[in-house]
Design a protein around this motif. Sequence first.
Motif, PDB file in Angstrom:
ATOM      1  N   VAL A 322      -8.075   9.743   5.179  1.00 28.89           N
ATOM      2  CA  VAL A 322      -7.517   8.575   5.864  1.00 28.89           C
ATOM      3  C   VAL A 322      -6.455   7.977   4.946  1.00 28.89           C
ATOM      4  O   VAL A 322      -6.711   7.754   3.765  1.00 28.89           O
ATOM      5  N   VAL A 323      -5.271   7.744   5.505  1.00 32.50           N
ATOM      6  CA  VAL A 323      -4.166   7.188   4.726  1.00 32.50           C
ATOM      7  C   VAL A 323      -3.918   5.755   5.191  1.00 32.50           C
ATOM      8  O   VAL A 323      -3.804   5.499   6.398  1.00 32.50           O
ATOM      9  N   ILE A 324      -3.852   4.843   4.219  1.00 34.45           N
ATOM     10  CA  ILE A 324      -3.592   3.424   4.512  1.00 34.45           C
ATOM     11  C   ILE A 324      -2.291   3.019   3.839  1.00 34.45           C
ATOM     12  O   ILE A 324      -2.085   3.306   2.651  1.00 34.45           O
ATOM     13  N   ASP A 325      -1.420   2.376   4.598  1.00 30.33           N
ATOM     14  CA  ASP A 325      -0.143   1.899   4.055  1.00 30.33           C
ATOM     15  C   ASP A 325      -0.014   0.398   4.275  1.00 30.33           C
ATOM     16  O   ASP A 325      -0.464  -0.131   5.300  1.00 30.33           O
ATOM     17  N   ASN A 326       0.610  -0.245   3.307  1.00 28.12           N
ATOM     18  CA  ASN A 326       0.993  -1.645   3.463  1.00 28.12           C
ATOM     19  C   ASN A 326       2.345  -1.661   4.171  1.00 28.12           C
ATOM     20  O   ASN A 326       3.381  -1.421   3.548  1.00 28.12           O
ATOM     21  N   VAL A 327       2.344  -1.916   5.470  1.00 24.06           N
ATOM     22  CA  VAL A 327       3.583  -1.804   6.258  1.00 24.06           C
ATOM     23  C   VAL A 327       4.427  -3.075   6.188  1.00 24.06           C
ATOM     24  O   VAL A 327       5.519  -3.120   6.765  1.00 24.06           O
ATOM     25  N   THR A 328       3.933  -4.097   5.505  1.00 24.99           N
ATOM     26  CA  THR A 328       4.731  -5.322   5.374  1.00 24.99           C
ATOM     27  C   THR A 328       5.504  -5.351   4.062  1.00 24.99           C
ATOM     28  O   THR A 328       6.450  -6.115   3.917  1.00 24.99           O
ATOM     29  N   ASN A 329       5.095  -4.551   3.113  1.00 22.32           N
ATOM     30  CA  ASN A 329       5.785  -4.490   1.827  1.00 22.32           C
ATOM     31  C   ASN A 329       6.304  -3.067   1.646  1.00 22.32           C
ATOM     32  O   ASN A 329       5.568  -2.171   1.270  1.00 22.32           O
ATOM     33  N   LEU A 330       7.599  -2.875   1.946  1.00 21.72           N
ATOM     34  CA  LEU A 330       8.161  -1.534   2.009  1.00 21.72           C
ATOM     35  C   LEU A 330       9.132  -1.288   0.860  1.00 21.72           C
ATOM     36  O   LEU A 330       9.597  -2.218   0.199  1.00 21.72           O
ATOM     37  N   LYS A 331       9.424  -0.044   0.647  1.00 13.44           N
ATOM     38  CA  LYS A 331      10.452   0.346  -0.308  1.00 13.44           C
ATOM     39  C   LYS A 331      11.164   1.582   0.219  1.00 13.44           C
ATOM     40  O   LYS A 331      10.709   2.211   1.190  1.00 13.44           O
ATOM     41  N   ALA A 332      12.270   1.902  -0.394  1.00  9.98           N
ATOM     42  CA  ALA A 332      13.044   3.070   0.001  1.00  9.98           C
ATOM     43  C   ALA A 332      12.993   4.086  -1.127  1.00  9.98           C
ATOM     44  O   ALA A 332      12.954   3.732  -2.307  1.00  9.98           O
TER      45      ALA A 332
END
Length: 508
Positions: A322-332
């Motif tokens: 299961v992969v969890i991402d913080n979608v409010t704090n992004l980077k490039a």
Amino acid sequence: MKLKEILAAQKNEGEMSEQDKSFFKRLNKKVVAAMVIAAVLLTTIIGATVIKNVKAGNTELPEILTVQAAKQDIQKTISATGTIISSEESSENASITGSYPVAEVYVKVGDVVKKGDPLYKLDMNSMKEQLSYQQQALSIQNQLYDISRQNAERGMQSTKDSGAIAVIDADRDIARKQQAVVEAERNVKKAKEAIDRAYDSVRHAEEGDSEEEKRSAHAERIEAENALQPAKDALEEAKRDLELEIIKTDKAKKDANDAIIDKYMASKVDELNAKQSSLSAKQEMSKAKEELSKEIVYASQDGTVTNVNIKAGQPFSGGDAVVIDNVTNLKATADIDEAQIPNVKEGQKVQIKTDATGDEILKGTVVFVSPTATKNSNKNTDNQSSTASVSKTRATYRVDVDIEGSNEALRLGMTAKMTFIIADKQNALAVPSADIQTDADGSKYVVVQQADGTTTNVKVETGISDEFYTEITGGQLKEGQEIVEASMDGGADAVLDAMGADGGIYDE
């Protein structure tokens, strides 16, 4: 018309599109050379026309294109195409040693979870059974150890008792032998006293006239003397018997002590072996309990579930379950070519644009530059010729950029157009890069048009450059002076030299 007026008009119409910039970057040396040759031919024709007009008495000269040396902001940049990723991503895997099927999955893609929320559960019934067997085996082992310990204690007490009895018997024998020595010494003493009395009797008899008394006294003396030696021999024998008995007693005591020590050591070895077995069993139980503690996997961070690669009933593979991402704090992130990566440093500012955010420029900062190549990419250097094409394998290096603030339009996986600001100079004196020429001695100069229309070469020292302009850091050039365009002075070689050995900007 002056070049600054042309550029001003272009600025009013809007910035050059990315497609136009890409087109100009891909101009190779042959195309540029052809264009310059055409310009030179055109200049030659103009020159011939000027001569003809002069001969005819017409002294009006054609207008020379110039640009004014002016102060402006210059940024040296590197452009790259990257991807929007999460600044905080976790792959929630169970760090187990065995193989177990998945019992339940509690989340799906898109679910928002908090740190500590359950994600999925593994079927660990086999491990639970194994732990139960281990607990039973340990219980039996502990019972056997208790019995062995009790037997060892009884054996130790029996050994002590036997040793004590042997020592007591030996001490009693010594006491008897000591008494025998005392008795023998007493007998020797009596024998000596009898001899003394016999000698007294002999002296007394010798003083008298009775022969019978004399014979009796001498007989008594001889008898007493004969009794002394056996008494002495008996004493010596009693002493020897006592010494032997003492040695025997010492040996009995030593044997008793040795027996006790041997018994103790044997019981200690059994105890240590039992403890070692118990410790090993407890360690295995601890491992089993540790394994069972991973039966349910919990979220290690707040975020959104972006990938679920497990299903109930299937064996747990352990890879990105299961992969969890913080979608409010992004980077490039982007892979930068090996030719450009030395210019990229942590802390540099970056401008980011995406199709989703339109013309809005997002600000970012370089937070990571990979020290090792992330991959090799095939870069084709095509010279627009139908007869040759060169392919080179080049390394790229990962660079991560933190994006300032938040933007609801951004999504994971979006394409990011990134401009890395390598150097930045504010209000710098600048001229078009193409107008800077190189003298035979390697020094740089620009051609300046004087007020009377004549031209002169002015030496300059240069700093950073952007796509079109170069900073002037030293020399004799002043703000406001008119710079003659290189295409109007110096011919094709001057223009090509200004553009570089490969005829243009290297394109990734």
